[in-house]
Design an enzyme around this catalytic site. Structure first.
Site, PDB file in Angstrom:
ATOM      1  N   PRO A 274      -3.862   0.280  18.734  1.00 54.17           N
ATOM      2  CA  PRO A 274      -3.681  -0.266  17.187  1.00 54.17           C
ATOM      3  C   PRO A 274      -3.790   0.810  16.385  1.00 54.17           C
ATOM      4  O   PRO A 274      -3.537   0.475  15.131  1.00 54.17           O
ATOM      5  CB  PRO A 274      -4.757  -1.377  17.299  1.00 54.17           C
ATOM      6  CG  PRO A 274      -5.680  -0.951  18.130  1.00 54.17           C
ATOM      7  CD  PRO A 274      -5.093  -0.504  19.330  1.00 54.17           C
TER       8      PRO A 274
ATOM      9  N   LYS B  67       1.180  -0.438  15.067  1.00 57.94           N
ATOM     10  CA  LYS B  67       2.748  -0.513  15.209  1.00 57.94           C
ATOM     11  C   LYS B  67       3.203  -1.364  16.045  1.00 57.94           C
ATOM     12  O   LYS B  67       4.328  -1.879  16.346  1.00 57.94           O
ATOM     13  CB  LYS B  67       3.168   0.871  16.145  1.00 57.94           C
ATOM     14  CG  LYS B  67       3.337   2.334  15.247  1.00 57.94           C
ATOM     15  CD  LYS B  67       4.567   2.160  14.273  1.00 57.94           C
ATOM     16  CE  LYS B  67       4.257   2.996  13.002  1.00 57.94           C
ATOM     17  NZ  LYS B  67       4.183   2.761  11.838  1.00 57.94           N
TER      18      LYS B  67
ATOM     19  N   TYR C 266       4.014   6.348   9.978  1.00 52.78           N
ATOM     20  CA  TYR C 266       3.352   5.462   9.375  1.00 52.78           C
ATOM     21  C   TYR C 266       4.146   4.175   8.710  1.00 52.78           C
ATOM     22  O   TYR C 266       3.724   2.915   9.217  1.00 52.78           O
ATOM     23  CB  TYR C 266       2.009   5.782   8.754  1.00 52.78           C
ATOM     24  CG  TYR C 266       0.987   4.695   8.486  1.00 52.78           C
ATOM     25  CD1 TYR C 266      -0.117   4.711   9.317  1.00 52.78           C
ATOM     26  CD2 TYR C 266       0.959   3.769   7.663  1.00 52.78           C
ATOM     27  CE1 TYR C 266      -1.181   3.693   9.427  1.00 52.78           C
ATOM     28  CE2 TYR C 266      -0.141   2.926   7.482  1.00 52.78           C
ATOM     29  CZ  TYR C 266      -1.150   2.832   8.365  1.00 52.78           C
ATOM     30  OH  TYR C 266      -1.958   1.933   8.204  1.00 52.78           O
TER      31      TYR C 266
ATOM     32  N   HIS D 172       0.877  -1.347  -0.155  1.00 50.61           N
ATOM     33  CA  HIS D 172       0.082  -0.020  -0.066  1.00 50.61           C
ATOM     34  C   HIS D 172       0.971   1.229  -0.077  1.00 50.61           C
ATOM     35  O   HIS D 172       1.868   1.238   0.676  1.00 50.61           O
ATOM     36  CB  HIS D 172      -0.869   0.074   1.344  1.00 50.61           C
ATOM     37  CG  HIS D 172      -2.027  -0.701   0.976  1.00 50.61           C
ATOM     38  ND1 HIS D 172      -3.228  -0.587   1.878  1.00 50.61           N
ATOM     39  CD2 HIS D 172      -2.342  -2.021   0.187  1.00 50.61           C
ATOM     40  CE1 HIS D 172      -4.089  -1.530   1.278  1.00 50.61           C
ATOM     41  NE2 HIS D 172      -3.770  -2.288   0.460  1.00 50.61           N
TER      42      HIS D 172
ATOM     43  N   TYR E  98      -9.152   5.695   7.602  1.00 52.68           N
ATOM     44  CA  TYR E  98      -9.132   5.909   8.818  1.00 52.68           C
ATOM     45  C   TYR E  98     -10.327   7.075   9.173  1.00 52.68           C
ATOM     46  O   TYR E  98      -9.906   8.167   8.630  1.00 52.68           O
ATOM     47  CB  TYR E  98      -7.823   6.382   9.650  1.00 52.68           C
ATOM     48  CG  TYR E  98      -6.965   5.185   9.713  1.00 52.68           C
ATOM     49  CD1 TYR E  98      -6.029   4.747   8.684  1.00 52.68           C
ATOM     50  CD2 TYR E  98      -6.652   4.533  11.062  1.00 52.68           C
ATOM     51  CE1 TYR E  98      -5.178   3.921   8.800  1.00 52.68           C
ATOM     52  CE2 TYR E  98      -5.482   3.741  11.112  1.00 52.68           C
ATOM     53  CZ  TYR E  98      -4.862   3.410   9.992  1.00 52.68           C
ATOM     54  OH  TYR E  98      -3.813   2.292  10.224  1.00 52.68           O
TER      55      TYR E  98
END
Ligand code: RFL
Ligand code: PHB
Length: 393
Positions: free
Chosen positions: A296, A300, A388, A75, A204
């Protein structure tokens, strides 16, 4: 009492313990893995899904990247949704070309277990009363019982890879350890369903009714989460109620695209930030969830387990190759520096995206301002992307 001897006794057969075991095996360092539960039980747990390149590289180093490379989904971006709109963050463009890989923890664990079986290395499952001993001295050992018989493993080092509830951290005398903790006043209700994901990239979503996350395990299997009460009763949620609530929290254009179907897994996870310092006590080294927990939201947890194992393995290899203790002496400080960066990032993502009981009107406006800044500022989006995809080891 049966006596065994190994170089490194590893408590815990999750990703941290299995990765360490495989790397040590390839380096010719003898190890035994002990776990309280069966192989099947471990493979039945549904957990993380996003791998940083660093973690993927660790799997390659352990010789188990084949299936991840074939089946994992790279991704290059994620979406952040709020106020009815979705905004893409170009992770790859903003991080100098890095990507993340969607590959379930269950699959990765299976690959590591299969490699260990093929290598003929020893794993002892359903070991009861596992305890590390004498790690302050030169002759540490681990005791356990199995099928009613007591056993003892003498070793050079003990790796405590036994998760948040495991015995390793608890064996350390209280004055020698400092813990930092934040418990969030909510949980995540998650489902797995054999339906195509709503979007090619993760979404998200911040919403006045609570956070929602659209994730996946493959092109035909979706993983969705919604923020819920910390003590939410899973059984009170029908699939229909879950899909309705998920759709309400997504922008309308995304909600329309959601493909629903029966779930085959549904569970509630609590959210917590926790760090134990230091991560080394004489001959005992803590790694992964045994030493730290992150919520979560930043994806990580599993990735930190991999970076801990990188530092620990390098220290052990250096010791057995050169007789040097330098890498092992530096382990705790090196691992913790990276851990705190991920703890901060996960806390920040959690704070920005969830509804807290005291969020209120003012808090909601501040969140919206922060989100608007994030998607409107190259600098802010770059900071998210850099974290990220994973900070360097
Ligand atoms: P694990 O995977 O918990 O493995 C620890 C192993 O130790 C064993 N053990 C014992 N063995 C012997 N004796 C005892 N007394 C023992 N007590 C425990 C356990 O049986 C187990 O096999 O830790 P490890 O290897 O450090 O790996 C860490 C990751 O598993 C963890 O960080 C992530 O899964 C966290 N996490 C998530 N991370 C994400 O990045 N994204 C997610 O979506 C996500 N979802 C989750 C999660 C963790 C969860 N937990 C811990 C309940 C969802 C859940 C429900
Ligand atoms: C997951 O797919 O389980 C997942 C993905 C991203 C997260 C957390 C969990 O931040």
């Amino acid at each position: 009492m049966g006596n065994q001897r190994t170089q490194v006794a590893i408590i815990g057969s999750g990703p941290a313990g299995l990765l360490l075991g495989q790397l040590l095996h390839l380096a010719g360092i003898d190890n035994i893995i002990l776990d309280r539960v069966s192989r099947e039980y471990i493979l039945g747990r549904v957990r993380a899904g996003v791998l940083e390149e660093g973690a993927a590289g660790m799997l390659a180093q352990a010789g188990v990247a084949g299936r991840m490379e074939a089946e994992g989904l790279p991704h290059e971006g994620i979406a952040i949704a709020f106020s009815g709109q979705r905004h893409r963050i170009d992770l790859t463009g903003m991080s100098g070309g890095k990507r993340v890989i969607i590959y379930g923890q269950t699959e990765l664990t299976k690959d590591l277990m299969d490699a260990r079986l093929a290598a003929g290395a020893v794993s002892i499952h359903e070991a009861e009363d596992v305890l590390p001993h004498d790690f302050d001295g030169d002759a540490p050992y681990v005791t356990y019982s199995k099928d009613g018989t007591s056993h003892r493993i003498d070793c050079d080092f003990i790796a405590g890879c036994d998760g948040y509830h495991g015995p390793s951290r608890q064996a350390v005398p209280a004055p020698a350890i400092h813990t930092y903790e934040r418990v969030y006043p909510f949980g995540w209700l998650g489902i797995l369903a054999e339906v195509p994901p709503v979007s090619e990239e993760l979404i998200y979503a911040n919403h006045p009714r609570g956070f929602a996350l659209c994730s996946m395990r493959s092109r035909t299997r979706s993983r969705y989460y919604i923020q819920c009460a910390a003590d939410e009763d899973v059984d009170a949620w029908t699939d229909e109620a879950f899909w309705e609530e998920l759709k309400r929290r997504l922008p309308a254009e995304a909600a329309e695209q959601v493909v629903t179907g029966p779930s085959f897994e549904k569970s509630v996870a609590p959210l917590r930030s926790f760090v134990a310092e230091p991560m080394r006590f004489g001959k005992l080294f803590l790694a992964g969830d045994a030493a730290h927990i992150v919520p979560p939201t930043g994806a990580k947890g599993l990735n930190l387990a991999a970076s801990d194992i990188h530092y620990l393995f390098e220290g052990l290899r250096e010791h057995y190759r050169d007789g040097s203790l330098a890498g092992l002496d530096a382990y705790s400080a090196r691992a913790l520096a990276r851990v705190w960066q991920a703890v901060r990032f996960s806390w920040w993502m959690t704070t920005m995206l969830h509804r807290f009981p005291d969020t209120g009107e003012f808090g909601q406006k501040i969140q919206e301002a922060e989100l608007a800044y994030l998607v409107g500022s190259q600098a802010a989006a770059t900071a998210l992307a850099e974290n990220y995809v994973g900070l360097p080891y």
